[in-house]
Write a protein that holds these residues in place. Structure first.
Motif, PDB file in Angstrom:
ATOM      1  N   VAL A   1      -6.953 -31.582  92.071  1.00 54.14           N
ATOM      2  CA  VAL A   1      -7.333 -30.004  92.934  1.00 54.14           C
ATOM      3  C   VAL A   1      -7.037 -30.374  94.322  1.00 54.14           C
ATOM      4  O   VAL A   1      -7.070 -31.448  95.520  1.00 54.14           O
ATOM      5  N   ASP A   2      -5.935 -29.366  94.430  1.00 52.04           N
ATOM      6  CA  ASP A   2      -4.677 -28.959  95.955  1.00 52.04           C
ATOM      7  C   ASP A   2      -5.509 -29.023  96.800  1.00 52.04           C
ATOM      8  O   ASP A   2      -6.948 -27.956  96.560  1.00 52.04           O
ATOM      9  N   ASP A   3      -6.131 -29.321  97.843  1.00 47.72           N
ATOM     10  CA  ASP A   3      -6.782 -28.949  99.406  1.00 47.72           C
ATOM     11  C   ASP A   3      -5.982 -29.607 100.515  1.00 47.72           C
ATOM     12  O   ASP A   3      -5.451 -30.413 101.284  1.00 47.72           O
ATOM     13  N   PHE A   4      -5.359 -28.198 101.376  1.00 46.43           N
ATOM     14  CA  PHE A   4      -4.413 -28.501 102.713  1.00 46.43           C
ATOM     15  C   PHE A   4      -5.094 -27.839 103.894  1.00 46.43           C
ATOM     16  O   PHE A   4      -3.950 -27.996 104.392  1.00 46.43           O
TER      17      PHE A   4
ATOM     18  N   TRP B   1      -8.309 -21.595 108.534  1.00 44.83           N
ATOM     19  CA  TRP B   1      -7.695 -21.006 107.490  1.00 44.83           C
ATOM     20  C   TRP B   1      -6.629 -21.991 107.299  1.00 44.83           C
ATOM     21  O   TRP B   1      -5.808 -22.715 107.858  1.00 44.83           O
ATOM     22  N   ALA B   2      -5.848 -22.495 106.013  1.00 47.31           N
ATOM     23  CA  ALA B   2      -4.988 -23.312 105.455  1.00 47.31           C
ATOM     24  C   ALA B   2      -3.425 -22.810 104.214  1.00 47.31           C
ATOM     25  O   ALA B   2      -4.474 -22.361 104.110  1.00 47.31           O
ATOM     26  N   LEU B   3      -2.639 -23.199 104.454  1.00 51.90           N
ATOM     27  CA  LEU B   3      -1.479 -22.457 104.023  1.00 51.90           C
ATOM     28  C   LEU B   3      -0.342 -23.607 103.672  1.00 51.90           C
ATOM     29  O   LEU B   3      -0.119 -24.538 104.392  1.00 51.90           O
TER      30      LEU B   3
ATOM     31  N   VAL C   1      -3.489 -20.159  99.591  1.00 53.77           N
ATOM     32  CA  VAL C   1      -3.940 -20.194 100.898  1.00 53.77           C
ATOM     33  C   VAL C   1      -5.768 -20.063 100.639  1.00 53.77           C
ATOM     34  O   VAL C   1      -6.058 -19.626  99.716  1.00 53.77           O
ATOM     35  N   GLN C   2      -6.074 -21.173 101.712  1.00 57.48           N
ATOM     36  CA  GLN C   2      -7.347 -21.331 101.724  1.00 57.48           C
ATOM     37  C   GLN C   2      -7.980 -21.246 102.908  1.00 57.48           C
ATOM     38  O   GLN C   2      -7.431 -21.167 103.689  1.00 57.48           O
TER      39      GLN C   2
END
Length: 275
Positions: free
Chosen positions: A36-39, A46-48, A76-77
């Motif tokens: 489970v990717d989490d940046f 915002w995160a990228l 993009v998160q």
């Protein structure tokens, strides 16, 4: 002088420990699973993450032709507390953590469908191109405890080409809380007749054009599979990740003229820069 130097050293050590703790807090993932990717590094907003992956995979479902493929990787998160909204490739979705042991995920994506030209050896000649379509994905993972050492997973994929369901059990290795480490899962997959025939069925028109026997599959057990995920920071903002997937088909699928192998496998590795 010695006293002042000692005080300065203590202050520097304390500052370094505080900075290290803050860095660890920033890297806390929604759930500590490499799959489970989490940046977001534990922060709201915002995160990228952006990178490339190289995969060695089958040309299509049931194929015995394998080749390398280079794809974009990352997402993009946007995070708010225990909720992350994300856009990854052709998928737009939301995932949220509930009661520390439930991870819920809802997404909509696009299935490009199979193309007749996917087989360089001509095994799909006469079958035509598969239908493109929108897919909806609902997923729920439940951990046995708060550290997500062991977990259960249920997933439903429904769209214009039918419905697929998956049940899995997994184990996480390592003590990291930033989503890095190793993870392995075993899954059982089911599908309805529409989904089965999209990949492995042959209607009368396709049979006449290809010379393959007409095949109409029913729903039920599709396959059993093994999935391994790896993710690691190799620098402050660089991640390396890898995945190995093995899927062994049921006897009904193996009997389809489209299926040229009893199994499908995939190996991938890539790099992501976290902005």
């Amino acid at each position: 002088m010695k006293t002042i130097t000692g005080i300065l050293l203590v202050m520097l050590m304390h500052s370094a420990l505080v900075d290290s703790a803050k860095a660890q807090d920033r890297k806390a993932a929604l759930v500590p699973l490499p799959s489970v990717d989490d940046f977001t590094r534990g922060e709201n907003g915002w995160a990228l993450g952006l990178g490339l992956s190289v995969e060695y995979e089958a040309a299509y479902e049931g194929s015995d032709e394998y080749d390398f493929e280079v794809d974009l990787a990352g997402a993009v998160q946007w995070r708010r507390g225990d909720n992350i909204f994300y856009w990854a490739g052709e998928t737009l979705g939301w995932r949220g953590l509930r009661s520390e042991i439930w991870l819920l995920d809802a997404a909509v994506g696009f299935d490009e469908g199979r193309e007749e030209s996917d087989s360089d050896d001509g095994h799909l000649d006469g079958l035509g191109d598969g239908d493109e379509g929108v897919e909806f994905v609902l997923q729920a993972r439940r951990a046995f405890d708060a550290d997500w050492r062991y977990w259960l997973d249920g997933r439903v994929v429904a769209g214009e080409n039918g419905t697929l369901g998956l049940l899995a059990v997994g184990r996480r290795f390592g003590d990291q809380t930033d989503g890095t480490g190793h993870e392995i899962a075993i899954a059982v997959v089911f599908h309805d007749s529409d989904y089965a025939n999209t990949d492995f069925g042959i209607n009368a028109e396709q049979s006449a054009a290809s010379g393959l026997d007409e095949t109409n599959l029913g729903g039920g057990f599709r396959s059993i599979g093994l999935n391994y995920n790896y993710r690691q920071y190799i620098a402050e903002k660089w991640q390396i990740f890898g995945e190995v997937v093995y899927e062994h088909y049921s006897s009904d699928i193996q009997d389809s003229p489209i299926t040229r192998s009893d199994y499908e496998a995939e190996v991938g590795i890539g790099f992501i820069y976290v902005f």
